[in-house]
Scaffold this motif. Structure first.
Motif, PDB file in Angstrom:
ATOM      1  N   ALA A 126       3.417   2.216  -5.297  1.00  0.00           N
ATOM      2  CA  ALA A 126       4.201   1.700  -4.186  1.00  0.00           C
ATOM      3  C   ALA A 126       3.344   1.024  -3.117  1.00  0.00           C
ATOM      4  N   HIS A 127       2.068   1.421  -3.019  1.00  0.00           N
ATOM      5  CA  HIS A 127       1.275   0.802  -1.961  1.00  0.00           C
ATOM      6  C   HIS A 127       1.095  -0.679  -2.194  1.00  0.00           C
ATOM      7  N   ALA A 129       3.473  -2.631  -2.949  1.00  0.00           N
ATOM      8  CA  ALA A 129       4.698  -3.330  -2.583  1.00  0.00           C
ATOM      9  C   ALA A 129       4.472  -4.037  -1.254  1.00  0.00           C
ATOM     10  N   ALA A 130       4.267  -5.333  -1.357  1.00  0.00           N
ATOM     11  CA  ALA A 130       4.003  -6.112  -0.150  1.00  0.00           C
ATOM     12  C   ALA A 130       5.261  -6.157   0.691  1.00  0.00           C
ATOM     13  N   HIS A 131       5.118  -5.933   1.976  1.00  0.00           N
ATOM     14  CA  HIS A 131       6.309  -6.087   2.803  1.00  0.00           C
ATOM     15  C   HIS A 131       6.012  -6.943   4.013  1.00  0.00           C
TER      16      HIS A 131
ATOM     17  N   LEU B  38      -2.006  -5.883   4.162  1.00  0.00           N
ATOM     18  CA  LEU B  38      -1.774  -5.722   2.726  1.00  0.00           C
ATOM     19  C   LEU B  38      -3.079  -5.424   2.010  1.00  0.00           C
ATOM     20  N   LEU B  61       1.037  -6.171   6.921  1.00  0.00           N
ATOM     21  CA  LEU B  61       1.483  -4.843   7.331  1.00  0.00           C
ATOM     22  C   LEU B  61       0.790  -4.528   8.636  1.00  0.00           C
ATOM     23  N   GLN B 177      13.334   1.184  -2.703  1.00  0.00           N
ATOM     24  CA  GLN B 177      11.909   0.899  -2.616  1.00  0.00           C
ATOM     25  C   GLN B 177      11.687  -0.559  -2.225  1.00  0.00           C
ATOM     26  N   SER B 178      10.800  -0.780  -1.247  1.00  0.00           N
ATOM     27  CA  SER B 178      10.603  -2.158  -0.800  1.00  0.00           C
ATOM     28  C   SER B 178       9.780  -2.912  -1.828  1.00  0.00           C
ATOM     29  N   ASP B 180       8.200  -6.689  -1.893  1.00  0.00           N
ATOM     30  CA  ASP B 180       7.976  -7.945  -1.193  1.00  0.00           C
ATOM     31  C   ASP B 180       8.999  -8.078  -0.078  1.00  0.00           C
ATOM     32  N   HIS B 214       7.472   7.588   1.750  1.00  0.00           N
ATOM     33  CA  HIS B 214       6.392   6.610   1.709  1.00  0.00           C
ATOM     34  C   HIS B 214       6.830   5.457   2.578  1.00  0.00           C
ATOM     35  N   ARG B 215       5.846   4.642   2.990  1.00  0.00           N
ATOM     36  CA  ARG B 215       6.212   3.447   3.753  1.00  0.00           C
ATOM     37  C   ARG B 215       7.267   2.645   2.993  1.00  0.00           C
TER      38      ARG B 215
END
Lengths: 181, 259
Positions: A126-127, A129-131, B38, B61, B177-178, B180, B214-215
């Motif tokens: 999950a880390h 996963a760019a947001h 990121l 981020l 879950q995110s 992008d 989680h984030r």
């Protein structure tokens, strides 16, 4: 860097003492500001300033253009990993001065394609996963302030428009042209 | 040897911090300098440094979001240009915080603090209390500026699929879950994409049912099957009827202790 910064401060102080400036002086200040930001952002920022002699001679209230450029950096280019380009353009047509500040970085985020094939698989951590923020945010203070100054000075004869594109934004200031005496 | 990572989108400031750190702490090994959030998150997961100096405002981020996503034992020092008021909150959530512009005597004090914290037995795990406080602070700092939580929690989400809009009951959702710019909605039947962010969903869903782990992840506790710890004492969740494991970041591990 210190030189560029002191130049910027000096120009700002001189300009703040007068209500009126010229586009020439405002663009010179914009140039120094953008150079400073370029040093800070190390290659993530590109910029251009385009104005002919007639436009540069225009009388202009001080610090009207500057906040639009700061917005393009703060809400457009700086929050985007890849950075972007800021384009400042001035032109005179039909007795009016049009100032445009364009950037190609964060915009409304609307209409961007939904990722299909390039989708992350559920097994990827999950880390990764760019947001990135997909759209720009601001509280509109700078724009409201500019509008109220325009209204006081020009009444209905001047306007400020902001267009958000899927990526990037464009601010357009439109006001009556008067050459600086 | 103690390892550290520096994350700052201003390369000059990152370099300056690095030079100052190396003067004050010659034995410190700076394993990576990240130009955005990121890259920082990725490098922390890969290199597992002991300490991460995170600029708060970064593209990709924020430093807070990076901290929220840390799965291993990396401890955080925030570096920020925010004022004192905001900074107090960071202090609660991290080993230390540094205010920009950096001052050498302040940095020297911070180095002392970090060395002392890492020398403690069990350093790296942070302790349950620290972790709970971190999670709480991050939640407060990262909450979207919504006026108030809705009186009735969200019951359905709607995902567009071409011309069709599908309605999904949140009770059926295993997790969000995110991904992008989108959020993946995972059900036993499949997955869908929506535009609502994890932070927005977290503020709209029933907190008794959906839990941020989680984030990037919100899970539906009703579908939680089991948890597993790996050899690096990282925690993973398994949802009923779903194969993939979901990592839990350190800030949320304390929520899943066995009773």
């Amino acid at each position: 860097m210190l030189e560029a910064f002191t130049d910027f401060l000096r120009a700002g102080l001189v300009q703040m003492r007068h209500a009126d400036s010229t586009l020439e002086a405002e663009l010179a200040m914009a140039q120094r500001y953008l150079e400073l930001m370029q040093i800070r952002m190390d290659g993530r920022l590109a910029f251009s300033i385009e104005a002919d002699a007639q436009a540069r001679a225009a009388a202009l209230p001080t610090l009207l253009l500057q906040p639009l450029i700061e917005n393009a950096i703060q809400h457009g280019v700086e929050p985007r990993v890849e950075g972007g380009r800021v384009r400042v353009r001035a032109r005179v047509a039909g007795g009016r001065l049009e100032l445009r500040v364009d950037d190609d970085a964060l915009g409304s985020g609307i209409g961007q394609p939904v990722p299909g094939a390039a989708r992350r698989s559920a097994h990827q951590p999950a880390h990764q996963a760019a947001h990135q923020p997909a759209y720009r945010r601001g509280n509109g203070m700078a724009l409201a302030n500019i509008r109220s100054r325009l209204h006081t000075r020009y009444g209905a004869a001047a306007s400020l428009a902001l267009q958000l594109r899927p990526s990037g934004a464009c601010a357009v200031l439109d006001l009556p042209y008067t050459a600086h005496p | 040897m103690t390892t550290a990572l520096i994350a700052d989108d201003e390369p000059h400031l990152a370099c300056y911090l690095r030079e100052q750190l190396l003067q004050l702490w010659p034995a410190l090994e700076i394993v990576h300098i990240a130009p955005n959030g990121l890259d920082a998150a990725d490098a922390i997961a890969r290199l597992q440094p002991d300490v991460a100096f995170l600029d708060v405002q970064m593209p990709g981020l924020s430093g807070l979001e990076v901290a929220q996503g840390i799965e291993g034992g990396t401890r955080v020092v925030f570096v920020t240009a925010y004022d004192e008021y905001a900074v107090q909150a960071f202090d609660e959530a991290a080993l230390d915080y540094l205010l920009k512009p950096l001052r050498q005597e302040r940095l020297a004090r911070s180095v002392g603090r970090i060395q002392a914290a890492l020398a403690l037995p069990g350093a790296g795990s942070g302790g349950a209390l620290d972790d709970a406080r971190l999670a709480d602070t991050l939640r407060r700092l990262l909450a979207p500026a919504v006026a108030a939580a809705p009186a009735t929690p969200l019951r359905y989400v709607r995902a567009g699929q071409g011309a069709v809009t599908r309605q999904i009951a949140v009770d059926e959702v295993l997790y969000f879950q995110s991904d992008d710019k989108y959020t993946v909605v995972r059900t036993a039947a499949g997955e869908y994409l929506i535009r609502t962010t994890i932070a927005e969903l977290a503020s709209q869903l029933d907190p008794g049912q959906f839990c941020q782990v989680h984030r990037a992840t919100l899970v539906n506790l009703a579908h939680l099957d089991s948890t597993r710890r790996d050899e690096a004492s990282r925690l993973f969740l398994r949802m009923r009827g779903h194969d993939a494991e979901l990592p839990v970041s350190r800030a949320y591990v304390h929520l899943f202790r066995a009773m």
